[in-house]
Design a protein around this motif. Structure first.
Motif, PDB file in Angstrom:
ATOM      1  N   PHE A  32     -34.758  13.538  -6.428  1.00 21.38           N
ATOM      2  CA  PHE A  32     -33.493  13.738  -5.731  1.00 21.38           C
ATOM      3  C   PHE A  32     -33.393  15.205  -5.340  1.00 21.38           C
ATOM      4  N   CYS A  33     -32.484  15.498  -4.414  1.00 24.39           N
ATOM      5  CA  CYS A  33     -32.403  16.844  -3.837  1.00 24.39           C
ATOM      6  C   CYS A  33     -30.980  17.384  -3.918  1.00 24.39           C
ATOM      7  N   LYS A  34     -30.879  18.704  -3.853  1.00 20.42           N
ATOM      8  CA  LYS A  34     -29.588  19.382  -3.805  1.00 20.42           C
ATOM      9  C   LYS A  34     -29.736  20.611  -2.924  1.00 20.42           C
ATOM     10  N   ALA A  35     -28.805  20.765  -1.980  1.00 18.56           N
ATOM     11  CA  ALA A  35     -28.831  21.934  -1.109  1.00 18.56           C
ATOM     12  C   ALA A  35     -28.443  23.183  -1.890  1.00 18.56           C
ATOM     13  N   VAL A  36     -29.178  24.271  -1.654  1.00 16.31           N
ATOM     14  CA  VAL A  36     -28.921  25.557  -2.316  1.00 16.31           C
ATOM     15  C   VAL A  36     -28.726  26.614  -1.231  1.00 16.31           C
ATOM     16  N   TRP A  37     -27.627  27.343  -1.342  1.00 12.87           N
ATOM     17  CA  TRP A  37     -27.303  28.379  -0.355  1.00 12.87           C
ATOM     18  C   TRP A  37     -27.712  29.737  -0.908  1.00 12.87           C
ATOM     19  N   THR A  38     -28.611  30.426  -0.192  1.00 15.79           N
ATOM     20  CA  THR A  38     -29.134  31.705  -0.640  1.00 15.79           C
ATOM     21  C   THR A  38     -28.931  32.741   0.460  1.00 15.79           C
ATOM     22  N   PRO A  39     -29.156  34.033   0.144  1.00 17.96           N
ATOM     23  CA  PRO A  39     -29.031  35.060   1.188  1.00 17.96           C
ATOM     24  C   PRO A  39     -29.967  34.844   2.369  1.00 17.96           C
ATOM     25  N   THR A  40     -31.051  34.090   2.173  1.00 13.72           N
ATOM     26  CA  THR A  40     -31.989  33.840   3.272  1.00 13.72           C
ATOM     27  C   THR A  40     -31.716  32.511   3.977  1.00 13.72           C
ATOM     28  N   GLY A  41     -30.628  31.842   3.606  1.00 16.94           N
ATOM     29  CA  GLY A  41     -30.288  30.596   4.271  1.00 16.94           C
ATOM     30  C   GLY A  41     -30.234  29.421   3.314  1.00 16.94           C
ATOM     31  N   ARG A  42     -30.140  28.237   3.904  1.00 18.97           N
ATOM     32  CA  ARG A  42     -30.018  27.003   3.132  1.00 18.97           C
ATOM     33  C   ARG A  42     -31.406  26.459   2.802  1.00 18.97           C
ATOM     34  N   HIS A  43     -31.618  26.168   1.516  1.00 17.51           N
ATOM     35  CA  HIS A  43     -32.879  25.597   1.060  1.00 17.51           C
ATOM     36  C   HIS A  43     -32.590  24.312   0.282  1.00 17.51           C
ATOM     37  N   MET A  44     -33.607  23.462   0.161  1.00 18.73           N
ATOM     38  CA  MET A  44     -33.441  22.201  -0.537  1.00 18.73           C
ATOM     39  C   MET A  44     -34.188  22.248  -1.864  1.00 18.73           C
ATOM     40  N   ALA A  45     -33.442  22.064  -2.949  1.00 19.79           N
ATOM     41  CA  ALA A  45     -34.047  22.020  -4.280  1.00 19.79           C
ATOM     42  C   ALA A  45     -34.450  20.585  -4.596  1.00 19.79           C
ATOM     43  N   HIS A  46     -35.663  20.414  -5.107  1.00 23.47           N
ATOM     44  CA  HIS A  46     -36.184  19.095  -5.469  1.00 23.47           C
ATOM     45  C   HIS A  46     -36.246  18.987  -6.985  1.00 23.47           C
ATOM     46  N   VAL A  47     -35.805  17.837  -7.509  1.00 20.37           N
ATOM     47  CA  VAL A  47     -35.806  17.581  -8.946  1.00 20.37           C
ATOM     48  C   VAL A  47     -36.428  16.208  -9.174  1.00 20.37           C
ATOM     49  N   LEU A  48     -37.209  16.089 -10.255  1.00 18.72           N
ATOM     50  CA  LEU A  48     -37.874  14.828 -10.580  1.00 18.72           C
ATOM     51  C   LEU A  48     -37.284  14.261 -11.863  1.00 18.72           C
ATOM     52  N   LEU A  49     -36.898  12.990 -11.806  1.00 20.47           N
ATOM     53  CA  LEU A  49     -36.269  12.306 -12.931  1.00 20.47           C
ATOM     54  C   LEU A  49     -37.212  11.254 -13.503  1.00 20.47           C
ATOM     55  N   PHE A  50     -37.251  11.151 -14.835  1.00 22.55           N
ATOM     56  CA  PHE A  50     -37.920  10.065 -15.539  1.00 22.55           C
ATOM     57  C   PHE A  50     -36.888   9.377 -16.429  1.00 22.55           C
ATOM     58  N   ILE A  51     -36.859   8.042 -16.412  1.00 26.84           N
ATOM     59  CA  ILE A  51     -35.935   7.309 -17.263  1.00 26.84           C
ATOM     60  C   ILE A  51     -36.683   6.173 -17.950  1.00 26.84           C
ATOM     61  N   HIS A  52     -36.570   6.109 -19.272  1.00 31.40           N
ATOM     62  CA  HIS A  52     -37.172   5.027 -20.051  1.00 31.40           C
ATOM     63  C   HIS A  52     -36.230   3.837 -19.991  1.00 31.40           C
ATOM     64  N   LEU A  53     -36.690   2.701 -19.456  1.00 30.04           N
ATOM     65  CA  LEU A  53     -35.793   1.599 -19.141  1.00 30.04           C
ATOM     66  C   LEU A  53     -35.213   0.950 -20.388  1.00 30.04           C
ATOM     67  N   GLY A  54     -35.980   0.866 -21.453  1.00 27.06           N
ATOM     68  CA  GLY A  54     -35.479   0.211 -22.651  1.00 27.06           C
ATOM     69  C   GLY A  54     -34.394   0.989 -23.352  1.00 27.06           C
ATOM     70  N   SER A  55     -34.608   2.282 -23.558  1.00 23.90           N
ATOM     71  CA  SER A  55     -33.643   3.106 -24.287  1.00 23.90           C
ATOM     72  C   SER A  55     -32.645   3.803 -23.384  1.00 23.90           C
ATOM     73  N   ARG A  56     -32.894   3.875 -22.078  1.00 22.13           N
ATOM     74  CA  ARG A  56     -32.083   4.576 -21.079  1.00 22.13           C
ATOM     75  C   ARG A  56     -32.133   6.099 -21.249  1.00 22.13           C
ATOM     76  N   LYS A  57     -33.036   6.602 -22.078  1.00 25.52           N
ATOM     77  CA  LYS A  57     -33.159   8.046 -22.224  1.00 25.52           C
ATOM     78  C   LYS A  57     -33.798   8.638 -20.968  1.00 25.52           C
ATOM     79  N   VAL A  58     -33.369   9.860 -20.619  1.00 24.13           N
ATOM     80  CA  VAL A  58     -33.865  10.484 -19.395  1.00 24.13           C
ATOM     81  C   VAL A  58     -34.490  11.839 -19.692  1.00 24.13           C
ATOM     82  N   PHE A  59     -35.447  12.186 -18.841  1.00 23.77           N
ATOM     83  CA  PHE A  59     -36.030  13.522 -18.816  1.00 23.77           C
ATOM     84  C   PHE A  59     -35.962  14.004 -17.380  1.00 23.77           C
ATOM     85  N   VAL A  60     -35.450  15.212 -17.178  1.00 21.51           N
ATOM     86  CA  VAL A  60     -35.286  15.759 -15.836  1.00 21.51           C
ATOM     87  C   VAL A  60     -36.069  17.062 -15.740  1.00 21.51           C
TER      88      VAL A  60
END
Length: 319
Positions: free
Chosen positions: A137-165
């Motif tokens: 998933f992505c989130k826009a980040v506003w910096t002095p050099t302009g708008r950039h897109m931050a990328h984040v990777l999510l892992f979720i264990h389906l049985g326990s619903r625990k997440v790692f980001v």
């Protein structure tokens, strides 16, 4: 405008309270139509079906059902195409209605109604405890050099619903994505989670080295979802949606560090504080513990605020 029978009955009840003197107030239908409804109600005549009459022969209906049941991977569009080859031209809406009336999923494994078992749902149910799903998933980040897109990777264990980001990055290159695979493996080992299947989509950021790491370290099988079918990867999609609705969309971010703070705080809240309806309305860290019992008089309730109060956790202190 065509009114359903329940809407017609509601209007008649309102008109009855006015002695059926509705000339000055009714605007949905004409007074003449309203008078006819009153007569029908007095004689006990039932309202007919709303809309156009359904014109479909029993043989065509049976053929639609046969095609759907004999070809479990076919959806509405494919069935309509096959019927056109046979010089039959029902609309997609008509075919969908026939399938829904008989409880057959109109689009198998993609848009099956809740409660209807499909091959994909059976697969998930049988392997929840050894399956991890991942997505970006992505989130826009506003910096002095302009708008950039931050990328984040999510892992979720389906049985326990625990997440790692993962930590966020502007450049999710091959080296970064492989490092996240190593981090996710270490997280699973620390949590004691079994990994046998990894679900992911066809995002080009997932490299062969990323897949190879999981195959080499844990013998994990990579399961790719169908193209343009986010519902097949619904667990991470749902988590990302909750993250954005509950806190991330409320922030304008000005650095990767701020993105990481918001996301990691929500991940910690999800893993340790938030009650989960599908798991008995208790936090994940209480799944293996007995529910707390109150001895004597209950103590005061203390609230923990996270992210300026966007997230709150209440717990009772000992008396």
């Amino acid at each position: 405008m065509i009114l359903a029978p329940e809407d017609r009955a509601r209007l008649l009840r309102l008109g009855e309270a006015m002695g059926h003197e509705v000339h000055a107030v009714i605007g949905i239908v004409s007074v003449k139509t309203y008078r006819r409804w009153v007569r029908d109600q007095a004689t006990g005549r039932q309202a007919g079906r709303v809309g156009r009459p359904r014109k479909m022969t029993a043989s065509l209906r049976a053929l639609i059902l046969r095609l759907a049941r004999e070809n479990v991977g076919w959806g509405v569009r494919r069935i309509v195409g096959e019927l056109r080859e046979l010089a039959l031209t029902p609309s997609r809406a008509s075919v969908r209605r026939v399938l829904e009336d008989e409880g057959v999923p109109p689009d198998p494994d993609r848009h099956a109604p809740k409660g209807v078992e499909t091959t994909w749902r059976k697969f998930l149910a049988a392997h929840l405890d050894c399956m991890v799903a991942t997505d970006f998933f992505c989130k826009a980040v506003w910096t002095p050099t302009g708008r950039h897109m931050a990328h984040v990777l999510l892992f979720i264990h389906l049985g326990s619903r625990k997440v790692f980001v993962s930590s966020s990055t502007y450049h999710p290159d091959a080296e970064w994505i492989q490092q996240q695979a190593r981090n996710a493996t270490m997280w699973a080992e620390d949590e004691g989670l079994e990994l046998r299947f990894l679900i992911r989509d066809h995002d080009s950021k997932f490299t062969e080295a990323f897949d190879g790491h999981f195959r080499r370290v844990s013998g994990e099988r990579i399961v790719t979802t169908p193209v343009q079918s986010p519902i097949a990867n619904s667990f991470p999609e749902s988590w990302i949606g909750s993250l954005k609705r509950e806190c991330l969309n409320a922030f304008y971010c000005f650095s990767l560090r701020q993105v990481d703070h918001v996301v990691q705080t929500y991940a910690r809240y999800h893993n340790t504080m938030r009650p989960h309806q599908s798991l008995g309305d208790v936090p994940l860290n209480e799944q293996e513990e007995s529910p707390p019992s109150i001895v004597g008089s209950p103590g005061p309730v203390r609230r923990t605020k996270l992210l300026g109060g966007l997230l709150n956790h209440d717990e009772r202190q000992a008396a």
